[in-house]
Design a protein around this motif. Structure first.
Motif, PDB file in Angstrom:
ATOM      1  N   ARG A  96     -43.159 -92.426 -14.934  1.00  0.00           N
ATOM      2  CA  ARG A  96     -43.668 -91.045 -14.473  1.00  0.00           C
ATOM      3  C   ARG A  96     -45.011 -90.737 -15.067  1.00  0.00           C
ATOM      4  NH1 ARG A  96     -40.147 -86.570 -16.247  1.00  0.00           N
ATOM      5  NH2 ARG A  96     -41.792 -85.122 -15.480  1.00  0.00           N
ATOM      6  N   VAL A  97     -45.202 -91.144 -16.354  1.00  0.00           N
ATOM      7  CA  VAL A  97     -46.330 -91.325 -17.209  1.00  0.00           C
ATOM      8  C   VAL A  97     -47.431 -92.114 -16.519  1.00  0.00           C
ATOM      9  CG1 VAL A  97     -47.667 -91.482 -19.201  1.00  0.00           C
ATOM     10  CG2 VAL A  97     -45.276 -90.357 -19.072  1.00  0.00           C
ATOM     11  N   ALA A  98     -47.034 -93.250 -16.148  1.00  0.00           N
ATOM     12  CA  ALA A  98     -47.984 -94.208 -15.470  1.00  0.00           C
ATOM     13  C   ALA A  98     -48.459 -93.936 -14.206  1.00  0.00           C
ATOM     14  CB  ALA A  98     -47.171 -95.545 -15.379  1.00  0.00           C
ATOM     15  N   VAL A  99     -47.622 -93.132 -13.515  1.00  0.00           N
ATOM     16  CA  VAL A  99     -48.077 -92.747 -12.088  1.00  0.00           C
ATOM     17  C   VAL A  99     -48.926 -91.533 -12.502  1.00  0.00           C
ATOM     18  CG1 VAL A  99     -47.209 -91.465 -10.081  1.00  0.00           C
ATOM     19  CG2 VAL A  99     -45.740 -93.481 -11.148  1.00  0.00           C
ATOM     20  N   ARG A 100     -48.871 -90.621 -13.270  1.00  0.00           N
ATOM     21  CA  ARG A 100     -49.654 -89.511 -13.513  1.00  0.00           C
ATOM     22  C   ARG A 100     -50.907 -90.110 -13.908  1.00  0.00           C
ATOM     23  NH1 ARG A 100     -45.399 -86.632 -15.588  1.00  0.00           N
ATOM     24  NH2 ARG A 100     -46.382 -86.798 -17.707  1.00  0.00           N
ATOM     25  N   SER A 101     -50.943 -90.930 -14.672  1.00  0.00           N
ATOM     26  CA  SER A 101     -52.278 -91.613 -15.462  1.00  0.00           C
ATOM     27  C   SER A 101     -53.114 -92.201 -14.404  1.00  0.00           C
ATOM     28  CB  SER A 101     -51.808 -92.576 -16.407  1.00  0.00           C
ATOM     29  OG  SER A 101     -52.844 -93.039 -16.937  1.00  0.00           O
ATOM     30  N   CYS A 102     -52.336 -92.948 -13.342  1.00  0.00           N
ATOM     31  CA  CYS A 102     -53.183 -93.486 -12.504  1.00  0.00           C
ATOM     32  C   CYS A 102     -53.799 -92.459 -11.482  1.00  0.00           C
ATOM     33  CB  CYS A 102     -52.364 -94.410 -11.500  1.00  0.00           C
ATOM     34  SG  CYS A 102     -52.008 -96.002 -12.483  1.00  0.00           S
ATOM     35  N   LEU A 103     -53.144 -91.191 -11.274  1.00  0.00           N
ATOM     36  CA  LEU A 103     -53.592 -90.388 -10.273  1.00  0.00           C
ATOM     37  C   LEU A 103     -54.747 -89.623 -10.847  1.00  0.00           C
ATOM     38  CD1 LEU A 103     -50.512 -88.270  -9.200  1.00  0.00           C
ATOM     39  CD2 LEU A 103     -51.953 -89.811  -7.992  1.00  0.00           C
ATOM     40  N   GLU A 104     -55.289 -89.923 -12.241  1.00  0.00           N
ATOM     41  CA  GLU A 104     -56.507 -89.402 -12.780  1.00  0.00           C
ATOM     42  C   GLU A 104     -57.586 -90.106 -12.054  1.00  0.00           C
ATOM     43  OE1 GLU A 104     -55.977 -89.993 -16.788  1.00  0.00           O
ATOM     44  OE2 GLU A 104     -54.357 -88.407 -17.001  1.00  0.00           O
ATOM     45  N   HIS A 105     -57.393 -91.302 -11.615  1.00  0.00           N
ATOM     46  CA  HIS A 105     -58.668 -91.969 -10.843  1.00  0.00           C
ATOM     47  C   HIS A 105     -58.550 -92.061  -9.423  1.00  0.00           C
ATOM     48  CE1 HIS A 105     -59.256 -93.226 -14.864  1.00  0.00           C
ATOM     49  NE2 HIS A 105     -58.222 -93.553 -15.036  1.00  0.00           N
ATOM     50  N   VAL A 106     -57.547 -91.541  -8.924  1.00  0.00           N
ATOM     51  CA  VAL A 106     -57.580 -91.491  -7.601  1.00  0.00           C
ATOM     52  C   VAL A 106     -58.626 -90.687  -6.723  1.00  0.00           C
ATOM     53  CG1 VAL A 106     -56.263 -90.753  -5.301  1.00  0.00           C
ATOM     54  CG2 VAL A 106     -55.047 -92.319  -7.142  1.00  0.00           C
ATOM     55  N   ASP A 107     -58.804 -89.434  -7.580  1.00  0.00           N
ATOM     56  CA  ASP A 107     -59.989 -88.592  -7.014  1.00  0.00           C
ATOM     57  C   ASP A 107     -61.106 -89.396  -6.881  1.00  0.00           C
ATOM     58  OD1 ASP A 107     -59.056 -86.044  -6.207  1.00  0.00           O
ATOM     59  OD2 ASP A 107     -58.859 -85.460  -8.314  1.00  0.00           O
ATOM     60  N   GLU A 108     -61.409 -90.137  -8.056  1.00  0.00           N
ATOM     61  CA  GLU A 108     -62.836 -91.069  -7.987  1.00  0.00           C
ATOM     62  C   GLU A 108     -62.768 -92.006  -7.031  1.00  0.00           C
ATOM     63  OE1 GLU A 108     -62.825 -92.764 -11.998  1.00  0.00           O
ATOM     64  OE2 GLU A 108     -62.795 -90.803 -12.812  1.00  0.00           O
ATOM     65  N   ALA A 109     -61.737 -92.508  -6.760  1.00  0.00           N
ATOM     66  CA  ALA A 109     -61.505 -93.562  -5.677  1.00  0.00           C
ATOM     67  C   ALA A 109     -61.969 -92.867  -4.187  1.00  0.00           C
ATOM     68  CB  ALA A 109     -60.389 -94.475  -5.666  1.00  0.00           C
ATOM     69  N   ILE A 110     -61.269 -91.987  -4.008  1.00  0.00           N
ATOM     70  CA  ILE A 110     -61.462 -91.447  -2.580  1.00  0.00           C
ATOM     71  C   ILE A 110     -62.640 -90.581  -2.366  1.00  0.00           C
ATOM     72  CG2 ILE A 110     -59.093 -91.134  -2.020  1.00  0.00           C
ATOM     73  CD1 ILE A 110     -59.024 -88.244  -2.585  1.00  0.00           C
ATOM     74  N   ALA A 111     -63.477 -90.270  -3.583  1.00  0.00           N
ATOM     75  CA  ALA A 111     -64.733 -89.705  -3.219  1.00  0.00           C
ATOM     76  C   ALA A 111     -65.929 -90.781  -3.217  1.00  0.00           C
ATOM     77  CB  ALA A 111     -65.009 -89.130  -4.785  1.00  0.00           C
ATOM     78  N   CYS A 112     -65.619 -92.107  -3.305  1.00  0.00           N
ATOM     79  CA  CYS A 112     -66.422 -93.258  -2.894  1.00  0.00           C
ATOM     80  C   CYS A 112     -66.828 -93.149  -1.091  1.00  0.00           C
ATOM     81  CB  CYS A 112     -66.101 -94.495  -3.499  1.00  0.00           C
ATOM     82  SG  CYS A 112     -65.845 -94.827  -4.950  1.00  0.00           S
ATOM     83  N   ARG A 113     -67.983 -93.335  -1.214  1.00  0.00           N
ATOM     84  CA  ARG A 113     -68.466 -93.261   0.225  1.00  0.00           C
ATOM     85  C   ARG A 113     -68.288 -94.690   0.729  1.00  0.00           C
ATOM     86  NH1 ARG A 113     -67.100 -88.725   2.004  1.00  0.00           N
ATOM     87  NH2 ARG A 113     -68.191 -86.859   0.598  1.00  0.00           N
ATOM     88  N   SER A 114     -68.313 -95.523   0.141  1.00  0.00           N
ATOM     89  CA  SER A 114     -68.138 -96.999   0.568  1.00  0.00           C
ATOM     90  C   SER A 114     -66.635 -97.445   0.440  1.00  0.00           C
ATOM     91  CB  SER A 114     -68.913 -97.970  -0.532  1.00  0.00           C
ATOM     92  OG  SER A 114     -68.445 -99.205  -0.136  1.00  0.00           O
ATOM     93  N   PRO A 115     -66.158 -97.802   1.781  1.00  0.00           N
ATOM     94  CA  PRO A 115     -64.689 -97.976   1.938  1.00  0.00           C
ATOM     95  C   PRO A 115     -64.470 -99.210   0.871  1.00  0.00           C
ATOM     96  CG  PRO A 115     -65.766 -97.839   4.103  1.00  0.00           C
ATOM     97  CD  PRO A 115     -66.861 -97.662   3.058  1.00  0.00           C
ATOM     98  N   ALA A 116     -65.300-100.245   0.548  1.00  0.00           N
ATOM     99  CA  ALA A 116     -65.093-101.334  -0.130  1.00  0.00           C
ATOM    100  C   ALA A 116     -64.743-100.870  -1.475  1.00  0.00           C
ATOM    101  CB  ALA A 116     -66.237-102.298  -0.204  1.00  0.00           C
ATOM    102  N   ASP A 117     -65.638-100.029  -2.080  1.00  0.00           N
ATOM    103  CA  ASP A 117     -65.446 -99.399  -3.284  1.00  0.00           C
ATOM    104  C   ASP A 117     -64.173 -98.799  -3.714  1.00  0.00           C
ATOM    105  OD1 ASP A 117     -67.974-100.527  -4.180  1.00  0.00           O
ATOM    106  OD2 ASP A 117     -69.205 -98.466  -4.077  1.00  0.00           O
TER     107      ASP A 117
END
Length: 102
Positions: A68-89
């Motif tokens: 559970r902790v690992a999943v929540r930890s990874c979610l911290e970076h999902v916002d950054e990933a989906i905010a990228c305008r480049s699909p490759a990034d």
């Protein structure tokens, strides 16, 4: 798919992520699984295959002891990933997160 619909999907995913982060440890494994499955569904409908696979794996792992902790930890970076305008990034960041979960 238009950029407006992609932006709407990103907003919905951002809300799901924020909810998980806000509720944190109070979420049961089943609640965390449900939130990750919701993210997976949004990603699937909107053609975000990297996020879909990450959310699928995360949803399954949320039910395992100690993950559970690992999943929540990874979610911290999902916002950054989906905010990228480049699909490759976006894909590269989500792939790195998936590796972190392994």
């Amino acid at each position: 798919m238009t950029s407006e619909s992609l932006d709407a999907a990103r907003t919905r995913i951002g809300r799901c992520v924020a909810e998980v982060q806000e509720r944190g440890p109070r979420l049961s494994p089943l609640d965390l699984h449900a939130r990750m499955d919701e993210i997976r569904k949004i990603a699937s409908v909107n053609g975000m295959s990297a996020l879909e696979q990450l959310a699928r794996c995360s949803a399954q792992m949320a039910l395992l002891p100690g993950h559970r902790v690992a999943v929540r930890s990874c979610l911290e970076h999902v916002d950054e990933a989906i905010a990228c305008r480049s699909p490759a990034d976006t894909t590269a960041m989500l792939a790195a997160l998936a590796l972190r979960l392994r």
